[in-house]
Design an enzyme around this catalytic site. Structure first.
Site, PDB file in Angstrom:
ATOM      1  N   ASP A 135      62.133  28.017  45.130  1.00 24.09           N
ATOM      2  CA  ASP A 135      60.965  27.135  45.208  1.00 24.09           C
ATOM      3  C   ASP A 135      61.473  25.712  45.358  1.00 24.09           C
ATOM      4  OD1 ASP A 135      58.954  29.074  44.819  1.00 24.09           O
ATOM      5  OD2 ASP A 135      59.156  28.976  42.647  1.00 24.09           O
ATOM      6  N   HIS A 154      49.145  29.715  35.856  1.00 25.25           N
ATOM      7  CA  HIS A 154      50.333  30.042  35.070  1.00 25.25           C
ATOM      8  C   HIS A 154      49.931  30.513  33.667  1.00 25.25           C
ATOM      9  CE1 HIS A 154      52.020  27.387  38.177  1.00 25.25           C
ATOM     10  NE2 HIS A 154      53.119  28.097  38.018  1.00 25.25           N
ATOM     11  N   ASP A 188      52.045  35.585  44.458  1.00 18.96           N
ATOM     12  CA  ASP A 188      52.633  34.615  43.554  1.00 18.96           C
ATOM     13  C   ASP A 188      53.339  35.403  42.447  1.00 18.96           C
ATOM     14  OD1 ASP A 188      53.307  32.187  42.439  1.00 18.96           O
ATOM     15  OD2 ASP A 188      51.249  31.453  42.250  1.00 18.96           O
ATOM     16  N   ARG A 227      63.837  23.270  42.387  1.00 24.80           N
ATOM     17  CA  ARG A 227      64.812  23.943  41.509  1.00 24.80           C
ATOM     18  C   ARG A 227      66.210  23.354  41.682  1.00 24.80           C
ATOM     19  NH1 ARG A 227      60.429  25.504  39.194  1.00 24.80           N
ATOM     20  NH2 ARG A 227      59.343  27.251  40.149  1.00 24.80           N
ATOM     21  N   ARG A 234      51.189  18.213  44.662  1.00 23.38           N
ATOM     22  CA  ARG A 234      51.835  19.259  45.463  1.00 23.38           C
ATOM     23  C   ARG A 234      51.036  19.501  46.742  1.00 23.38           C
ATOM     24  NH1 ARG A 234      52.308  24.356  41.679  1.00 23.38           N
ATOM     25  NH2 ARG A 234      53.410  25.186  43.509  1.00 23.38           N
ATOM     26  N   LYS A 254      51.285  28.552  50.767  1.00 25.54           N
ATOM     27  CA  LYS A 254      50.661  29.023  49.525  1.00 25.54           C
ATOM     28  C   LYS A 254      49.569  28.044  49.080  1.00 25.54           C
ATOM     29  CE  LYS A 254      54.437  26.958  46.807  1.00 25.54           C
ATOM     30  NZ  LYS A 254      55.653  27.233  46.021  1.00 25.54           N
ATOM     31  N   HIS A 255      48.590  28.490  48.247  1.00 22.54           N
ATOM     32  CA  HIS A 255      48.401  29.789  47.606  1.00 22.54           C
ATOM     33  C   HIS A 255      47.041  30.300  48.059  1.00 22.54           C
ATOM     34  CE1 HIS A 255      50.735  27.174  44.838  1.00 22.54           C
ATOM     35  NE2 HIS A 255      51.404  28.265  44.491  1.00 22.54           N
TER      36      HIS A 255
END
Length: 481
Positions: free
Chosen positions: A80, A192, A262, A88, A149, A179-180
């Site tokens: 990601d 999440h 996801d 990351r 984002r 996404k998403h």
């Protein structure tokens, strides 16, 4: 392929730590599609930076494991890496600003160039897949998950910019995943943690949230990620990632590539569908690739058992595995046909990232010509690293620290600020209630972003950005002429 091989081909799991040996053995034993690298898998050097040779070695070991059963296509090695808060891989790779920068800059060519620049640095490390870009259309401060984002709150802008970024990534030799779907920027719960509900009608979704996905599909996007969002207009109470009508809607947009879920270990799914049940449900509904099941061994066994008992049609598993294998075969052939992309060295995108921030910085209130601060400023807020970067940028632009107007830095998720100049480092929403007379949206906290800010404060550069989404009484499009 055996049922066990097919079941593995549709699973892309995570692992813990930086020792890839044990995970490579699992990839081999279960015939997995490959692996996704998360933050705790990234090896660091003594200075806390990414250990590039060690990262490349981990990815090489996992890629070898994915082809150990003789399959002729490469394994997926994913990450990601969106830019902004979702990255990351940090220094020495380029630190990119938040994707909302592209909406503020309003340049399709710049978004494409940035997509290529970001992806090109992943290639030498052995990555061939990046779960980016985020093409969600944000509704503003009521959107708790996506925020900066998102590239824009305007569906048409999010469409053109997202499609361009996708094409840039493909040009670098990296598979993107938009996404998403069916759109996470217009729900008010964080998936999440729990399952959000999207109350919009199909017509409303088609006019807003689905537009960027349609544009990315038309631009050749090989993968679309489904989110964990319940859409009563499609299937009440069921996460889109596990919902057959959702996959039917996605295919109805003309998509023929790989539909990837996801992460299946997220709260919105894992709380309600434990063990391997989510994996089987997602496959049965129309998913082709199952990302990060909570327990990959359980998920693999559940898929094999579901096919054996007839509760999952064998033809559905065949279709999913074939799509993943076809995409990876296409990826390998495309790379071979153009000369395998070698990528670019870590950090090579720094100048481009700074260019993006300079094009994005937005003045919501305050004068547009000349300096916003003369000679000296004070700074508060943000993190110690933010303030240190600000100090470096100020010095380069002839601004001393210690006196003059007070610049208040508002970090990700921060509160409205006072002082003389309020600067939002991520999403611009906190500026709505900030008391400072001068309000600036920066959409990033890289050194390049702070350099862009300091140049605007000193009056040595304009602030050309425009708000990509409304901020309270400041409508979308607000900014200096």
């Amino acid at each position: 392929m055996s049922p066990e091989q097919k079941a593995g081909q549709v699973l892309l799991p995570f692992f813990t730590g930086t020792d890839a040996g044990a995970h490579a053995a699992v990839v081999e034993r279960l015939h997995l599609a490959g692996a996704i690298i998360m933050g705790d898998n990234v090896p660091l050097d003594p200075q806390g930076k990414v250990d590039l040779p060690a990262m490349a070695a981990i990815n090489k070991r996992l890629a070898q494991a994915a082809t150990a059963d003789g399959r002729p296509w490469p394994g997926m090695i994913g990450v990601d890496q969106e830019g902004g808060i979702v990255a990351r891989l940090n220094a020495p790779l380029t630190e990119w600003p938040a994707p909302m920068s592209y909406g503020a800059a309003g340049s399709v060519p710049l978004a494409k160039e940035a997509g290529q620049g970001l992806a090109a640095e992943l290639v030498p490390l052995g990555f061939n897949t990046d779960f980016a870009p985020d093409t969600d259309v944000t509704i503003g401060p009521a959107d708790p998950t996506i925020g900066a984002r998102s590239m824009s709150g305007n569906p048409d802008a999010a469409s053109s910019l997202g499609a361009a970024f996708t094409q840039g990534m493909l040009a670098a030799g990296v598979l993107p995943a938009v996404k998403h779907f069916p759109g996470h920027g217009s729900v008010t719960t964080d998936s999440h943690l729990n399952l959000p509900t999207q109350p919009a009608t199909v017509a409303e979704l088609a006019a807003r949230d689905w537009k960027p996905f349609q544009a990315a599909i038309a631009a050749g996007a090989p993968m679309v990620m489904t989110g964990h969002i319940a859409v009563p207009a499609l299937e009440p109470g069921v996460p889109a990632s596990l919902s057959q009508p959702t996959y039917a809607a996605l295919r109805g947009l003309g998509f023929k590539g790989v539909a990837v879920t996801d992460a299946l270990n997220m709260g919105a799914v894992h709380k309600q569908y434990p063990a391997g049940s989510a994996a089987v449900m997602a496959l049965a509904a129309g998913a082709d690739l199952l990302l990060m099941p909570a327990d990959v061994g359980q998920a693999h066994a559940a898929i094999v058992n579901a096919v054996a008992t007839g509760s999952l049609p064998a033809a559905r598993l065949d279709e999913a595995a074939l799509r993943v294998a076809t995409m990876m075969t296409w990826h390998a052939r495309a790379a071979a046909g153009t000369g395998t992309p070698t990528g670019t060295p870590a950090g090579s995108g720094a100048a481009l990232a700074a260019k993006v921030s300079a094009a994005a910085v937005t003045v919501l209130s305050g004068q547009c010509g000349g300096p916003l601060a003369s000679g000296a400023v004070r700074v508060t807020g943000g993190s110690p690293a933010d303030r240190a970067r600000f100090a470096d940028a100020a010095a380069r632009n002839g601004l001393a620290l210690g006196s003059g107007p007070l610049v208040s830095l508002i970090p990700y998720g921060g509160q409205p600020a006072g002082g003389d100049i309020a600067v939002a480092l991520d999403a611009p929403w906190p500026l709505q209630h900030s008391a400072a007379p001068v309000k600036v949206a920066l959409y990033g906290r890289s050194q390049g972003a702070f350099d862009a800010l300091a140049a605007v404060l000193a009056g040595t550069a304009p602030a050309p950005g425009k708000l990509p989404a409304a901020v309270g009484s400041y409508p979308a499009g607000t900014g200096c002429p």
